[in-house]
Design a protein around this motif. Sequence first.
Motif, short mmCIF file in Angstrom:
data_model
loop_
_atom_site.label_atom_id
_atom_site.label_comp_id
_atom_site.label_asym_id
_atom_site.label_seq_id
_atom_site.Cartn_x
_atom_site.Cartn_y
_atom_site.Cartn_z
N THR A 27 84.45 -64.71 -50.00
CA THR A 27 83.13 -64.10 -50.87
C THR A 27 81.77 -65.37 -50.14
O THR A 27 80.89 -65.05 -50.89
CB THR A 27 83.20 -63.89 -52.23
N HIS A 73 76.58 -62.78 -48.24
CA HIS A 73 75.62 -61.40 -48.21
C HIS A 73 74.26 -61.67 -48.54
O HIS A 73 73.16 -60.99 -48.18
CB HIS A 73 75.76 -60.64 -49.63
N SER A 83 84.69 -51.49 -45.97
CA SER A 83 84.07 -51.08 -47.24
C SER A 83 84.20 -51.86 -49.17
O SER A 83 83.77 -52.51 -49.57
CB SER A 83 83.11 -49.69 -47.32
N LEU A 94 83.38 -55.72 -48.83
CA LEU A 94 81.58 -55.19 -48.93
C LEU A 94 81.80 -55.39 -50.74
O LEU A 94 80.54 -55.92 -51.50
CB LEU A 94 80.74 -54.52 -48.59
N ASP A 95 82.18 -54.59 -51.31
CA ASP A 95 82.12 -53.43 -52.31
C ASP A 95 82.00 -54.87 -53.49
O ASP A 95 82.23 -55.65 -54.92
CB ASP A 95 82.75 -52.73 -53.08
N TYR A 145 76.93 -59.62 -55.65
CA TYR A 145 75.06 -59.22 -55.42
C TYR A 145 75.22 -59.94 -56.63
O TYR A 145 73.44 -59.64 -56.49
CB TYR A 145 74.95 -58.12 -55.43
N SER A 169 73.17 -54.28 -53.25
CA SER A 169 74.56 -53.78 -53.20
C SER A 169 75.34 -53.20 -52.21
O SER A 169 74.36 -53.69 -50.81
CB SER A 169 73.82 -51.94 -53.73
N THR A 170 76.34 -53.14 -51.61
CA THR A 170 77.10 -52.60 -50.48
C THR A 170 76.29 -51.46 -49.66
O THR A 170 76.19 -52.42 -48.68
CB THR A 170 78.22 -51.72 -51.03
N SER A 213 75.36 -53.17 -46.28
CA SER A 213 75.78 -52.37 -44.52
C SER A 213 74.93 -52.21 -43.53
O SER A 213 74.43 -51.80 -42.54
CB SER A 213 76.89 -51.33 -45.14
#
Length: 253
Positions: free
Chosen positions: A110, A136, A152, A155-156, A160, A170-171, A175
């Motif tokens: 990550t 992220h 997805s 990404l979850d 975060y 958040s995802t 996105s």
Amino acid sequence: MAADNSGLQTVSRALAVLRCFQGDVELGVTDIARAQNLAMSTTHRLLRALLESEFVEQDEKTGRYRLGVALAEYGQLSYRRHLIYLAEPHIEQLAIETGTAVSIATRRGTDAINLAFTRWREAHGHNLSEVRFPLHASALGKALLAWSPTTSDELDTLPYHLGTDRTPQSTASLSAELEAARSAGYTINDEQTEWGFRIIAVPVLDPEGHARFALGMRGTTQLMIPERIPFLANLARVTAAAISDTLFETPTR
């Protein structure tokens, strides 16, 4: 089986001790024991093993520990294995042309890991030791995500909770940012991790069109004014294409 589990626990703890030094700091035994919630005796034993293998070294005057030369050796082997040294002339030239600090990174879990970076005009500030960033929360990480077949579900799982109130929370928000980046051709970190600095990043694509690496440019907000960012991004894309040609057309030795 108990002995195997014990051995695995020891290895895991030793690696956790090494991670304490990611901030390029010198630490005492108490610092490490507290950070890892370990007994002092266990911490001493782990440090002694790491010291003997040269993964850490000890200051004779202060008794404190820092990263050792063995990691530099393995780092050089990894550096050559990824052929990053072939990208260095390109990133140095881009840094000279733009006055920014340029780096190249890859993805590990990550996080985005900086593999090489320039120090042109000290545009990167004083945080030379920072080489790992949440995907992220960094322009490099977002470039690695935007131009890769990321799901997805992946990404979850991103952390975060790390970052600032300016990073995606958040995802869904991430996105949307990745979609905008694909349209623009670059990602941006607009003072999201450090006030007064902007970072833009573009993908270094492999033959399948996926971001094997990301190329980043970091500079002050005075240098990287909004009107200049598209121009800088275009220069970065040209450099990224040259790096891609160099890395993926050169046979692995």
